[in-house]
Scaffold this motif. Structure first.
Motif, short mmCIF file in Angstrom:
data_model
loop_
_atom_site.label_atom_id
_atom_site.label_comp_id
_atom_site.label_asym_id
_atom_site.label_seq_id
_atom_site.Cartn_x
_atom_site.Cartn_y
_atom_site.Cartn_z
N UNK A 228 0.76 -1.28 -0.19
CA UNK A 228 0.10 0.01 0.13
C UNK A 228 1.06 1.42 0.06
N UNK A 229 1.90 1.28 0.90
CA UNK A 229 2.93 2.52 0.76
C UNK A 229 3.60 2.45 -0.42
N UNK A 230 4.01 1.31 -1.02
CA UNK A 230 5.21 1.42 -2.01
C UNK A 230 4.24 2.01 -3.29
N UNK A 231 3.06 1.64 -3.43
CA UNK A 231 2.09 1.99 -4.47
C UNK A 231 1.31 3.40 -4.24
N UNK A 232 1.59 3.89 -3.02
CA UNK A 232 0.96 5.25 -2.75
C UNK A 232 -0.40 5.32 -2.97
N UNK A 233 -1.32 4.26 -2.55
CA UNK A 233 -2.55 4.00 -2.72
C UNK A 233 -3.25 5.38 -1.88
N UNK A 234 -2.93 5.28 -0.60
CA UNK A 234 -3.49 6.27 0.34
C UNK A 234 -3.28 7.90 -0.40
N UNK A 235 -2.07 8.15 -0.56
CA UNK A 235 -1.72 9.17 -1.14
C UNK A 235 -2.86 9.71 -2.27
N UNK A 236 -3.09 8.60 -3.08
CA UNK A 236 -3.76 8.87 -4.50
C UNK A 236 -5.33 8.93 -4.14
N UNK A 244 -9.51 19.01 4.29
CA UNK A 244 -10.16 19.71 5.56
C UNK A 244 -9.62 19.10 6.44
N UNK A 245 -9.63 19.79 7.97
CA UNK A 245 -9.08 19.24 9.15
C UNK A 245 -9.43 18.18 9.51
N UNK A 246 -10.67 17.47 9.13
CA UNK A 246 -11.13 16.19 9.65
C UNK A 246 -10.44 15.27 8.77
N UNK A 247 -10.02 15.59 7.31
CA UNK A 247 -9.46 14.66 6.37
C UNK A 247 -7.99 14.47 6.76
N UNK A 248 -7.45 15.74 7.11
CA UNK A 248 -5.94 15.66 7.53
C UNK A 248 -5.78 14.76 8.78
N UNK A 249 -6.69 14.93 9.79
CA UNK A 249 -6.55 13.86 10.67
C UNK A 249 -6.72 12.41 10.41
N UNK A 250 -7.62 12.21 9.58
CA UNK A 250 -7.76 10.79 9.06
C UNK A 250 -6.48 10.44 8.41
N UNK A 251 -5.82 11.10 7.56
CA UNK A 251 -4.50 11.05 6.89
C UNK A 251 -3.44 10.57 8.20
N UNK A 252 -3.37 11.00 9.20
CA UNK A 252 -2.83 10.93 10.08
C UNK A 252 -3.03 9.63 10.83
N UNK A 253 -4.29 9.19 11.03
CA UNK A 253 -4.18 7.75 11.71
C UNK A 253 -3.98 6.76 10.76
N UNK A 254 -4.39 6.90 9.56
CA UNK A 254 -4.04 5.83 8.42
C UNK A 254 -2.49 5.71 8.29
N UNK A 255 -1.90 6.81 8.37
CA UNK A 255 -0.38 6.64 8.17
C UNK A 255 0.22 5.86 9.31
N UNK A 256 -0.32 6.21 10.66
CA UNK A 256 -0.03 5.35 11.74
C UNK A 256 -0.22 4.03 11.60
N UNK A 257 -1.31 3.58 11.13
CA UNK A 257 -1.83 2.19 10.94
C UNK A 257 -0.84 1.54 9.89
#
Ligand code: FE2
Length: 262
Positions: A228-236, A244-257
């Protein structure tokens, strides 16, 4: 587990290719959607072989896993032809339909009854929100492999679609959801609790994108997180969500996971 010979596996692949070809009608939009699912199937076969290798599964296990991948979406073609949608809750559970099709066509008749039932169970569990608690460990292990391999390729399908240069909107990929602004708070809530997004919270295309991001909480193997990281799926996917603030927070928890150690 009964051994499935490589030649028997090849025969099943040939059956699948012939079966799918019957659903191509010459209608451009319909054939395109059939092709998406056919291509997805072959890719999930490849993904599950790679995953088997990463997990040191033996050759027999790899072949069995590949057969579950080959048939996991065999119900999609009939589903789309009958109902014109891939949305299960507007049509039929495509896993169950696939198992019926395999039975009707006696596709797995050369396998012993135990292997056959095993494959049906893994297919049945590939699209449920959660795995059953009363299953044996081997079946759960193969189900986890299939669910990870399937997700890896669905992320390919949707990220390629979100970033397409040309081509029209495809209602079959978007499941007919409206492209309205904003996100549903309950979907954000699920993700902040590090849970998958529950299907009932999907009201628009943004929610659907959140659902796809939330699958990281249902990933079973480190190999999958690495891919997932190598293919940049979440970034895409984040690229096509509102900022938005909410989406940025989601990006953070996803990255942690994705970076968690197990
Ligand atoms: Fe499926």
């Amino acid at each position: 587990m009964h051994r499935i010979e490589p030649a028997a596996a090849e025969k099943l692949k040939t059956w699948f290719a012939g079966y799918v070809s019957r659903y191509k009608t010459g209608d451009k939009v319909r054939d395109h959607n059939i092709l998406i699912k056919e291509q997805h199937t072959w890719n999930v076969c490849r993904e599950i072989c790679n995953l088997s290798e990463a997990l040191d599964v033996d050759e027999n296990g790899r072949i069995l896993a590949e057969i579950t991948a080959l048939f996991h979406d065999v119900g999609r073609f009939e589903q789309y032809t009958r109902y014109g949608t891939f949305l299960d809750r507007a049509s039929v559970n495509h896993a169950g339909l696939g198992i019926e099709i395999l039975k009707e066509n006696r596709v797995l008749d050369d396998l012993d009854a135990h292997s056959r039932e095993f494959i049906y169970r893994v297919i049945e569990y590939h699209n449920t929100a959660f795995l059953p608690s009363d299953e044996d460990d081997l079946c759960l292990f193969f189900s986890r492999m299939l669910r990870d391999a399937d997700k890896l390729d669905i992320w390919r399908v949707v990220t390629e679609y979100y970033h397409r240069e040309e081509g029209e909107k495809n209602n079959a990929v978007e499941l007919g959801l409206p492209d309205s602004p904003g996100v549903t708070p309950e979907a954000i809530g699920n993700l902040m609790e590090r849970s998958i997004v529950m299907a009932e919270h999907i009201r628009n295309l943004n929610d659907f994108k959140l659902l796809q991001m939330g699958w990281v909480f249902d990933v079973n193997f480190a190999h999958t997180r690495r891919e997932i990281k190598r293919r940049l799926y979440m970034e895409r996917i984040l690229d096509v969500l509102p900022d938005s603030e909410a989406i940025r927070r989601i990006a953070g928890v996803i990255r942690e996971e994705l970076n968690r150690r197990d």
